[in-house]
Design a protein around this motif. Sequence first.
Motif, PDB file in Angstrom:
ATOM      1  N   UNK A  62     -12.921  -6.346   4.785  1.00  9.47           N
ATOM      2  CA  UNK A  62     -13.440  -5.712   3.569  1.00  9.47           C
ATOM      3  C   UNK A  62     -12.948  -4.271   3.466  1.00  9.47           C
ATOM      4  N   UNK A  63     -12.972  -3.559   4.589  1.00  8.50           N
ATOM      5  CA  UNK A  63     -12.520  -2.168   4.575  1.00  8.50           C
ATOM      6  C   UNK A  63     -11.026  -2.076   4.288  1.00  8.50           C
ATOM      7  N   UNK A  64     -10.230  -3.009   4.796  1.00  9.85           N
ATOM      8  CA  UNK A  64      -8.787  -2.998   4.538  1.00  9.85           C
ATOM      9  C   UNK A  64      -8.515  -3.237   3.052  1.00  9.85           C
ATOM     10  N   UNK A  65      -9.256  -4.154   2.445  1.00  7.63           N
ATOM     11  CA  UNK A  65      -9.093  -4.422   1.011  1.00  7.63           C
ATOM     12  C   UNK A  65      -9.520  -3.197   0.197  1.00  7.63           C
ATOM     13  N   UNK A  70      -8.253   1.616  -3.081  1.00  7.94           N
ATOM     14  CA  UNK A  70      -8.354   3.071  -3.225  1.00  7.94           C
ATOM     15  C   UNK A  70      -6.970   3.724  -3.228  1.00  7.94           C
ATOM     16  N   UNK A  71      -6.094   3.256  -2.347  1.00  6.22           N
ATOM     17  CA  UNK A  71      -4.757   3.839  -2.235  1.00  6.22           C
ATOM     18  C   UNK A  71      -3.824   3.416  -3.369  1.00  6.22           C
ATOM     19  N   UNK A  83      -2.529  -8.790  -2.128  1.00  2.00           N
ATOM     20  CA  UNK A  83      -3.088  -8.059  -0.984  1.00  2.00           C
ATOM     21  C   UNK A  83      -4.360  -8.721  -0.473  1.00  2.00           C
ATOM     22  N   UNK A  84      -5.227  -9.132  -1.370  1.00  2.00           N
ATOM     23  CA  UNK A  84      -6.471  -9.793  -0.959  1.00  2.00           C
ATOM     24  C   UNK A  84      -6.149 -11.094  -0.235  1.00  2.00           C
TER      25      UNK A  84
END
Length: 98
Positions: A62-65, A70-71, A83-84
């Motif tokens: 979840x944090x990587x997604x 955000x980026x 990406x997901x």
Amino acid sequence: MDESWGLNNADLMQQIGTLMWAVNDDKAPKMVENMAAMRVGYEVYQRLSGQRDVDALRNQTIMAIAKYVKDHPKASKEELLKEISKQIALFVKKLEEI
């Protein structure tokens, strides 16, 4: 449940001792027996099931997604989906290794 229920080895042994005392002493409060049984049961389940590892892995995914979103605030729906999908595939791969 809250992670504060987690026990290290010494705490687990102490809870087992408390449970044994409460079961064998007629004067011990039933609540002490119930709490010790719940804590020991919870910890044994967590250790045998690997649930903590699964939870940590899920949170990392979840944090990587979230970091990607955000980026890359202007990413297209296709880029986000890619990406997901990538992160979920990594999650599944790591999950199979557990």
